[in-house]
Design an enzyme around this catalytic site. Structure first.
Site, mmCIF file in Angstrom:
data_model
loop_
_atom_site.group_PDB
_atom_site.id
_atom_site.type_symbol
_atom_site.label_atom_id
_atom_site.label_comp_id
_atom_site.label_asym_id
_atom_site.label_seq_id
_atom_site.Cartn_x
_atom_site.Cartn_y
_atom_site.Cartn_z
ATOM 1 N N LYS A 77 29.658 112.489 -114.982
ATOM 2 C CA LYS A 77 28.697 113.302 -114.873
ATOM 3 C C LYS A 77 28.033 112.820 -113.573
ATOM 4 C CE LYS A 77 23.863 114.087 -116.426
ATOM 5 N NZ LYS A 77 22.911 113.229 -117.672
ATOM 6 N N SER A 152 20.778 117.082 -120.477
ATOM 7 C CA SER A 152 21.636 117.335 -119.159
ATOM 8 C C SER A 152 22.556 117.041 -119.198
ATOM 9 C CB SER A 152 20.615 116.476 -118.662
ATOM 10 O OG SER A 152 20.568 115.485 -118.207
ATOM 11 N N SER A 176 19.846 113.447 -123.542
ATOM 12 C CA SER A 176 21.070 113.823 -122.239
ATOM 13 C C SER A 176 22.883 113.357 -123.130
ATOM 14 C CB SER A 176 20.597 113.951 -121.452
ATOM 15 O OG SER A 176 19.794 114.553 -120.831
HETATM 16 N N1 GLN Z 1 16.534 116.400 -122.099
HETATM 17 C C1 GLN Z 1 15.267 115.273 -122.014
HETATM 18 C C2 GLN Z 1 14.548 115.677 -120.405
HETATM 19 O O1 GLN Z 1 14.644 117.216 -120.432
HETATM 20 C C3 GLN Z 1 16.470 114.547 -121.434
HETATM 21 C C4 GLN Z 1 16.984 114.494 -120.542
HETATM 22 C C5 GLN Z 1 17.875 113.200 -119.887
HETATM 23 O O2 GLN Z 1 17.725 112.883 -121.121
HETATM 24 N N2 GLN Z 1 17.910 113.688 -119.733
HETATM 25 O O3 GLN Z 1 14.355 114.970 -119.778
#
Ligand code: GLN
Length: 477
Positions: A77, A152, A176
């Site tokens: 990532k 994400s 995410s």
């Molecule tokens: N979707 C969640 C957010 O927008 C989690 C994001 C993540 O785990 N990095 O914060």
């Protein structure tokens, strides 16, 4: 279900039966054929990966063992620092920024013989659930390119689902890793907080962030997690003890284990997803586990608490992007105008929303009412889970309330997007491990992920249950 990739590759490269270069070429060929359509990567490291694979082959030829991930193509990532290689967090503000050091996970992958194939796309600074918040365009779900891969870590999930890498790393602050794993039909693990070093992971919400693996099967996830886990003195929150082997878990079965079903789980899961979770309970019962009802009253407040704590920490962490120390700078008449012009141009709308939310929640007069109260909910969450784990070994929930959704269907409504994280957020608030395992399909033949949650450092039991679910899903096909 797709078979594991990592173990067979490492075994054959280590024994000399296959060359790392040939393995890599297979993955690069798939990238060349489909990456234009999928956009899983911000950067593909064709040349660096080839050079690295040649080094691995030379090691084997010289009689040395390159390690447990010998010649295994892994995608990272793009919020993990790679020395001299752009690390953008899919944000304009870090475009072209090249870190002066490697993240600890990158060093550990190198020490284990892995080959890094590229840096994967994400929602800007890991804020989002669909990868639509990337400044460099969305990633498409390889199983249906009209739909999101989740987020994400959507690029990391899509890269594994599309066969662009044998495994990948993502980061999970509120879901995410697990949600995109569910939407792309791969395995995704968020380990116990402190298990994998965060040194060199660009911080979103430091008390919630954890790095973990995406793989095509549970055994590969165990191997990749073991390779990156373990104490790092460079991360003050790293647990100062060795990470145990997960190998025995893979064949343990679930005989005698108690599986918790949360009776007051917040609603919102689609019927097709819920049907698969119900089937997962049945499969585990048939394999010798006992299903036990538990309650987690705080579960339902998790989302609200997270959307105060995570933005509060993000507003502080992202203060460093000021046009001076990193990445882009927009020239202006004086320093304050330069800060503001740089940050307005460099951050996308969701990141700006989080910074404003977090700054508000931390401001004098509101701190106790918002941030302070959210911390109390966080404590209650830990209390409720501790009480439940007196009676059960693991808990099962959906990973995502729905299968992969079409592009644009939630972008105009931030709250609809935030609801994607309903089932994943509690484990980040408690620091407990959780993983998503593919367990059949729901609407339109798209994959459903079942989430296995365990108490702190309960990875061994969590993997035993995940491996059983994988066997059951395979047997049903
Ligand atoms: N979707 C969640 C957010 O927008 C989690 C994001 C993540 O785990 N990095 O914060």
């Amino acid at each position: 279900m797709t078979a594991g990739q990592i173990r067979p590759i490492a075994n054959s490269v280590r024994s000399g039966a296959a060359r790392a270069v040939d393995v890599l070429n297979g993955y690069l060929a798939r990238i060349d054929a489909r990456e234009a359509e999928i956009n899983a990567f911000n950067l593909v490291l064709h040349d660096e990966a080839r050079e690295r694979a040649e080094v691995i082959d030379a090691e084997v030829a010289a009689g040395r063992d390159p390690g447990v991930l010998a010649g295994v193509p892994i995608a990272l990532k793009d919020n993990m620092c790679t020395r001299g290689v752009p690390t953008t967090c899919s944000s304009k503000i870090l475009q072209d920024w090249r870190p002066p050091y490697d993240a600890t996970v990158v060093q550990r992958l190198a020490a284990a013989g892995a080959v890094i194939v590229g840096k994967t796309n994400l929602d800007e600074f890991a804020m989002g659930s669909s990868t639509e918040n990337s400044a460099f365009g969305p990633t498409r779900n390889p199983l249906d390119v009209t739909r999101v891969p989740g987020g994400s870590s959507g690029g990391s999930a899509a890269a594994v689902a599309a066969g662009f890498a044998a495994g990948s790393l993502g980061s999970d602050t509120g879901g995410s890793i697990r949600q995109p794993a569910a939407l792309c039909g791969v395995v995704g693990v968020k380990p116990t907080y402190g298990t994998v070093s965060r040194l060199g992971l660009v911080a979103f919400a430091s008390s919630l962030d954890q790095i973990g693996p995406f793989t095509t099967d549970v055994a590969d996830a165990a191997l990749l997690l073991e390779a990156i886990a373990g104490h790092d003195p460079g991360d003050s929150t790293s647990i100062p003890k060795p990470f145990p082997s997960l190998e025995p878990s893979l064949t343990r079965g679930v005989e005698g284990l108690r599986i918790g079903r949360i009776t007051d789980l917040p609603g919102g899961a689609d019927a097709d997803v819920q049907a698969r979770v119900d089937a997962a309970f049945d499969a585990l019962a048939a394999a010798g586990a006992t299903i036990v009802d538990v309650t987690i009253p705080a579960f339902t407040y998790g989302l609200t608490a997270y959307y105060l704590i995570a933005p509060a920490e993000a507003s502080s962490n992202l203060a460093r992007y000021d046009g001076v120390r990193y990445g882009m700078r927009v020239a202006a008449a004086d320093t304050n105008a330069m800060y503001s012009a740089t940050r307005s141009a460099g951050f996308g709308p969701e990141v700006r929303r989080r910074i404003m939310l977090g700054t508000y929640a931390l401001s004098a007069g509101y701190y106790d009412a918002y941030y302070g109260k959210a911390l109390k909910v966080r404590r209650l969450m830990a209390h409720d889970f501790d009480a439940a784990y007196a009676d059960v070994d693991v808990v099962l929930t959906p990973a995502s309330p729905s299968v992969a959704f079409p592009f644009g269907s939630k972008t105009s409504d931030p709250l609809a997007m935030y609801l994607c994280d309903t089932y994943t957020i509690p484990s980040n608030l408690t620091g407990h491990p959780a993983m998503s395992v593919p367990f059949g399909t729901g609407a339109d033949g798209l994959p459903v992920g079942v989430q296995v949650l365990a108490p702190a450092l309960g990875e061994a039991t969590m993997f035993a249950v995940a491996a059983e679910l994988e066997r059951a899903a395979g047997a049903a096909q």
